[in-house]
Enzyme design. Sequence first.
Site, PDB file in Angstrom:
ATOM      1  N   ASP A  19      43.900  33.118  40.972  1.00 10.48           N
ATOM      2  CA  ASP A  19      44.075  31.848  41.698  1.00 10.48           C
ATOM      3  C   ASP A  19      45.529  31.687  42.127  1.00 10.48           C
ATOM      4  O   ASP A  19      45.819  31.455  43.301  1.00 10.48           O
ATOM      5  CB  ASP A  19      43.673  30.670  40.798  1.00 10.48           C
ATOM      6  N   GLU A 277      40.110  39.389  42.694  1.00 10.60           N
ATOM      7  CA  GLU A 277      40.152  39.209  44.151  1.00 10.60           C
ATOM      8  C   GLU A 277      41.433  39.778  44.758  1.00 10.60           C
ATOM      9  O   GLU A 277      41.412  40.669  45.610  1.00 10.60           O
ATOM     10  CB  GLU A 277      40.034  37.707  44.482  1.00 10.60           C
ATOM     11  N   SER A 279      44.082  41.635  43.599  1.00  8.03           N
ATOM     12  CA  SER A 279      44.462  43.050  43.431  1.00  8.03           C
ATOM     13  C   SER A 279      43.500  43.948  44.202  1.00  8.03           C
ATOM     14  O   SER A 279      43.883  45.020  44.683  1.00  8.03           O
ATOM     15  CB  SER A 279      44.505  43.446  41.949  1.00  8.03           C
TER      16      SER A 279
HETATM   17  O1  TRH Z   1      43.658  38.152  37.367  1.00  5.72           O
HETATM   18  P1  TRH Z   1      42.362  38.315  38.057  1.00  5.72           P
HETATM   19  O2  TRH Z   1      41.258  38.769  37.233  1.00  5.72           O
HETATM   20  O3  TRH Z   1      41.958  36.965  38.747  1.00  5.72           O
HETATM   21  C1  TRH Z   1      40.619  36.480  38.805  1.00  5.72           C
HETATM   22  C2  TRH Z   1      40.046  36.632  40.182  1.00  5.72           C
HETATM   23  O4  TRH Z   1      40.883  36.208  41.210  1.00  5.72           O
HETATM   24  C3  TRH Z   1      38.760  35.864  40.298  1.00  5.72           C
HETATM   25  O5  TRH Z   1      38.269  35.899  41.633  1.00  5.72           O
HETATM   26  C4  TRH Z   1      38.984  34.442  39.875  1.00  5.72           C
HETATM   27  O6  TRH Z   1      37.839  33.720  39.980  1.00  5.72           O
HETATM   28  C5  TRH Z   1      39.477  34.449  38.460  1.00  5.72           C
HETATM   29  O7  TRH Z   1      40.706  35.144  38.384  1.00  5.72           O
HETATM   30  C6  TRH Z   1      39.676  33.044  37.929  1.00  5.72           C
HETATM   31  O8  TRH Z   1      42.516  39.373  39.264  1.00  5.72           O
HETATM   32  P2  TRH Z   1      43.289  39.300  40.651  1.00  5.72           P
HETATM   33  O9  TRH Z   1      42.594  38.376  41.596  1.00  5.72           O
HETATM   34  O10 TRH Z   1      43.440  40.673  41.101  1.00  5.72           O
HETATM   35  O11 TRH Z   1      44.714  38.708  40.342  1.00  5.72           O
HETATM   36  C7  TRH Z   1      45.708  39.436  39.696  1.00  5.72           C
HETATM   37  C8  TRH Z   1      47.068  39.072  40.274  1.00  5.72           C
HETATM   38  O12 TRH Z   1      48.075  39.612  39.443  1.00  5.72           O
HETATM   39  C9  TRH Z   1      47.287  39.632  41.673  1.00  5.72           C
HETATM   40  O13 TRH Z   1      48.002  38.708  42.465  1.00  5.72           O
HETATM   41  C10 TRH Z   1      48.165  40.859  41.417  1.00  5.72           C
HETATM   42  C11 TRH Z   1      48.975  40.375  40.246  1.00  5.72           C
HETATM   43  N1  TRH Z   1      49.596  41.412  39.417  1.00  5.72           N
HETATM   44  C12 TRH Z   1      50.976  41.453  39.332  1.00  5.72           C
HETATM   45  O14 TRH Z   1      51.654  40.647  39.988  1.00  5.72           O
HETATM   46  N2  TRH Z   1      51.571  42.390  38.523  1.00  5.72           N
HETATM   47  C13 TRH Z   1      50.852  43.279  37.802  1.00  5.72           C
HETATM   48  O15 TRH Z   1      51.434  44.107  37.069  1.00  5.72           O
HETATM   49  C14 TRH Z   1      49.433  43.241  37.904  1.00  5.72           C
HETATM   50  C15 TRH Z   1      48.603  44.216  37.127  1.00  5.72           C
HETATM   51  C16 TRH Z   1      48.837  42.295  38.707  1.00  5.72           C
END
Ligand code: TRH
Length: 387
Positions: A19, A277, A279
């Site tokens: 989010d 979403e 990543s």
């Molecule tokens: O963390 P998530 O599992 O988030 C999820 C999904 O968005 C899902 O749709 C939502 O409903 C739920 O949360 C509540 O996965 P996501 O979306 O990939 O977000 C991870 C974020 O973290 C993304 O912006 C990339 C960032 N990130 C970093 O900044 N540094 C890192 O080292 C890593 C591994 C990720």
Amino acid sequence: MSKLLACDIFCAVVDNYGDIGVCWRLAKQLSNEHGMAVRLWVDDLASFRKLCPEIDSELPAQHSHGVKIRHWIAPFPEVEPAHLVIEAFACELPGSYVMAMAAQKHKPVWLNLEYLSAENWVEGCHKLPSPHPRLPLVKYFFFPGFTPRTGGLLLEHALLARRDAFQRDPRSIAAYWNTLGVPLPEPNETRISMFCYENLALPGLLAAWTGASAPICCLVPEGRALPQVASFFGRERITPGETFGCGNLRVQVLPFVEQERYDELLWACDINFVRGEDSCVRAQWAGRPFVWHIYPQHDGVHMQKLRAFMALYCAGLQPDVTQALHDLWAAWNGEVKSKPEWNNLLAYQSVLQQHAHDWAQQLSGNSLALNLLDFFQKVDRMPASEI
Ligand code: TRH
């Protein structure tokens, strides 16, 4: 666009980082590329800090990357609403803020930015209005997506050019590995990033890689997968910086890096395992083969979303490659219990590589920020009688 155009983005962190990951990306882009005065309201600054370490989780108001960040707490302060109001993922705006919107002579444009889905119905719901039951306000649904009739995806200006420059420059890649304390790849090595939720298929995948015909380096950012990786190597817990080896597999635990630097990890690896979403979208921009662990929902609707995405993504791939990819993604998302042929991912790597590159190119014409601003301008100019 003039700096006077103000935008409020509201983000309630449900869990994980998706989010705030999406909202932060959008906030930076609207401010830095479109000159808007962006205020980002976030209810969980500690999660935000993981993506942007300069955030002080104790401060009620601060600036970072050209964005004004406000801690969203109750009671909500009295503030003048912005021209463009973005409610992320139906997080429900504070009542007093909605009243203040309704009291404006020229009403703000109010959008609900939805979760990403490749399902067909998204095209029909994108931009639909939802009039407020009591107040003279209309909220519009804005759907990101993969097809031209959706709102598109977040893509910063020249991101693909920066990616290409990085991927073509061995010195940039080496410098990146150096800052993370990761050794340079061995000859013939396949380097894989592994960002996922707890996953029953993970031990089997690691076991398959121990017997791979060439070296595999698997980089695991700290987070929910670590206990399983630890137990695979017979440890109770593991921490960033630690490395483990077995057969042809070497695993290194990485610290969670700042959001911009995570892109570079995806660009530098040969294959990326991603989740949720944001990543997943970034892995697509990386133009490298990827495997998606979709955010699991209790009612199982995530599998429909996964299948809808696979149908779009695999169109144009040869049937055998499509089948291999389907099998792997289904197994990774717990849909089939039979042991998949994990090494197919390596066997089809070069065709998947070309496909991933073409796919990113194909999607890049549909920018969410540009679509959103275009829609804002149309709604903003509409006479009140037509809204
Ligand atoms: O963390 P998530 O599992 O988030 C999820 C999904 O968005 C899902 O749709 C939502 O409903 C739920 O949360 C509540 O996965 P996501 O979306 O990939 O977000 C991870 C974020 O973290 C993304 O912006 C990339 C960032 N990130 C970093 O900044 N540094 C890192 O080292 C890593 C591994 C990720």
